[in-house]
Design an enzyme around this catalytic site. Structure first.
Site, PDB file in Angstrom:
ATOM      1  N   LEU A 208       0.819  -1.214   0.000  1.00  0.00           N
ATOM      2  CA  LEU A 208       0.000   0.000   0.000  1.00  0.00           C
ATOM      3  C   LEU A 208       0.851   1.261   0.000  1.00  0.00           C
ATOM      4  CD1 LEU A 208      -2.754  -1.137   2.529  1.00  0.00           C
ATOM      5  CD2 LEU A 208      -2.764  -1.295   0.025  1.00  0.00           C
ATOM      6  N   GLY A 209       1.898   1.243  -0.815  1.00  0.00           N
ATOM      7  CA  GLY A 209       2.669   2.454  -1.055  1.00  0.00           C
ATOM      8  C   GLY A 209       1.961   3.315  -2.083  1.00  0.00           C
ATOM      9  N   ILE A 211       2.102   3.407  -5.347  1.00  0.00           N
ATOM     10  CA  ILE A 211       1.561   2.681  -6.494  1.00  0.00           C
ATOM     11  C   ILE A 211       0.363   1.834  -6.088  1.00  0.00           C
ATOM     12  CG2 ILE A 211       2.061   0.926  -8.235  1.00  0.00           C
ATOM     13  CD1 ILE A 211       4.933   1.944  -8.296  1.00  0.00           C
ATOM     14  N   ALA A 289       5.252  -5.739  -9.694  1.00  0.00           N
ATOM     15  CA  ALA A 289       6.243  -5.322  -8.704  1.00  0.00           C
ATOM     16  C   ALA A 289       7.602  -5.825  -9.165  1.00  0.00           C
ATOM     17  CB  ALA A 289       5.866  -5.870  -7.330  1.00  0.00           C
ATOM     18  N   ARG A 290       8.080  -6.903  -8.574  1.00  0.00           N
ATOM     19  CA  ARG A 290       9.340  -7.522  -8.967  1.00  0.00           C
ATOM     20  C   ARG A 290       9.147  -9.031  -9.010  1.00  0.00           C
ATOM     21  NH1 ARG A 290      13.900  -4.282  -7.915  1.00  0.00           N
ATOM     22  NH2 ARG A 290      15.144  -6.012  -8.728  1.00  0.00           N
ATOM     23  N   GLU A 306      16.934 -10.566 -16.339  1.00  0.00           N
ATOM     24  CA  GLU A 306      16.482  -9.798 -17.497  1.00  0.00           C
ATOM     25  C   GLU A 306      17.678  -9.403 -18.345  1.00  0.00           C
ATOM     26  OE1 GLU A 306      14.298  -6.478 -16.001  1.00  0.00           O
ATOM     27  OE2 GLU A 306      12.706  -7.724 -15.162  1.00  0.00           O
ATOM     28  N   HIS A 327       9.259  -5.914 -19.295  1.00  0.00           N
ATOM     29  CA  HIS A 327       9.524  -4.893 -18.279  1.00  0.00           C
ATOM     30  C   HIS A 327       9.122  -3.503 -18.764  1.00  0.00           C
ATOM     31  CE1 HIS A 327      12.573  -3.377 -15.024  1.00  0.00           C
ATOM     32  NE2 HIS A 327      11.434  -2.709 -15.006  1.00  0.00           N
TER      33      HIS A 327
END
Length: 363
Positions: A208-209, A211, A289-290, A306, A327
């Site tokens: 919940l940042g 983004i 996210a990641r 990547e 990405h």
């Protein structure tokens, strides 16, 4: 590898997007049987005056490193070169485009290229590494600290870009956009009995940042039944958008789960098999996210490297069952220009003795 197989009628659709920041990772839709290994389809996606230089280490270093105001760009900034140069020169800096060449600059600018001891050796006067990116794990912080070099980054430049793509991926899965397009190009017309709506669904936001909050705002416009949120710490800013619950409850109740956690020691592999098995068969999991936040054994950590290695199992999924996006969640024209402007401002404020966005303060 990716645990992606089909058992009986059990189906799991996976929409994967490669992310490094924010960026971004796989998105999964589960259809059919409830257990995670039952995977069938993988849908992957007037110029200002020069700054007043202030000593940050000693008077001698200030004269040597700051007096010229030279900044070296050591990696392409993903916008036209002239735009990047203008952003820096407008702050009063003398700019060297040094993608491979050494320089006498006091600040260097990178995006994702590694900043190692060898790179720092090519810029012996460097006192600041300006990272035009949110992530900075590609910078050798110990080497920088040993040399008295500070590091700044650019948080929150792509909030809207990532949030919009999260909703876009949910729509792509629910409305079967990639598969329907392939059906049409193949000469067909009827692809399926129909897609699904976001309205009246339960949407879960993990992280919940900035983004995550923006993503919740966008999903709210679709009229979901409820928006659930999870964060490692309570986030009062989310209370007007939905209800904060445990991560287990979020996975059990959500029709759509969107991941927005940073990758660090606490979140590495946080989404594993035990959580994925709590998803209902028809649920959708979106990861912008990641890749590393998902346990590779769960079949989601596809873009840990990547570009994707040629032998990565995800590349063996039939083309009619996979859409891969390299990405791009952060990558909009607006976000990249914003990122460059923030980078230039970071350097200017550091030079003026008013640093912001410091991830390493070497003074």
């Amino acid at each position: 590898g990716i645990d992606c197989q089909m058992r009986g009628a059990g189906v799991l659709k996976v929409l994967v997007i490669s992310m490094s920041l924010l960026s971004f990772g796989p998105a999964v839709r589960r259809l059919g049987a409830a257990s995670f290994p039952q995977v069938a389809r993988c849908f992957t996606q007037a110029a200002p005056s020069r700054p007043a230089w202030h000593a940050r280490t000693s008077a001698a270093s200030a004269v040597r490193c700051f007096a010229s105001g030279k900044v070296a760009v050591i990696q392409d900034q993903q916008i036209p070169k002239e735009e990047a140069l203008t952003a820096l020169t407008n702050k009063g800096f003398d700019v060297s485009w040094s993608l491979t060449e050494p320089s006498d600059a006091w600040a260097i600018v990178t995006v994702t290229n590694p900043v190692t001891k060898e790179v720092l050796d090519k810029h012996p006067n460097c006192k600041l590494v300006a990272v035009s990116f949110t992530g900075f794990n590609h910078v050798d912080l110990e080497a920088c600290k040993a040399r008295g070099i500070s590091v700044v980054n650019v948080p929150a430049y792509s909030t809207d870009s990532v949030a919009e793509l999260s909703v876009g991926l949910a729509l792509a899965v629910y409305r079967e956009i990639p598969a329907s397009e392939r059906t049409l190009r193949a000469g067909g017309w009827i692809h399926s009995s129909g897609g699904m709506e976001i309205r009246d669904k339960v949407v879960g936001i993990v992280g919940l940042g900035d983004i995550g909050l923006r993503t919740a705002e966008l999903f709210k416009a679709f009229g979901p039944k409820e928006i659930l949120g999870w964060s490692r710490r309570p986030k009062p800013a989310f209370d007007s958008l939905g209800k904060q619950v445990s991560i287990e409850e979020l996975f059990e109740k959500s029709d759509i789960v969107s991941l927005h956690v940073a990758l660090n020691a606490e979140t590495q592999g946080i989404i594993g098999r035990s959580l994925l098995e709590r998803l209902r068969p028809e649920s959708v999991l979106i990861n912008v996210a990641r890749g590393g936040v998902c346990d590779i054994r769960a079949g989601l950590d596809v873009f840990a490297m990547e570009p994707i290695p040629a032998d990565d199992p995800i590349l063996k999924v039939p083309t009619d069952q996979a859409v891969m996006i390299p990405h791009v969640a952060y990558k909009t024209v607006e976000a990249l220009r914003r990122r460059m402007e923030i980078t230039a401002t970071n350097i200017k404020l550091f030079a003026d003795g008013q640093p912001r966005n410091l991830v390493l303060d070497a003074k």
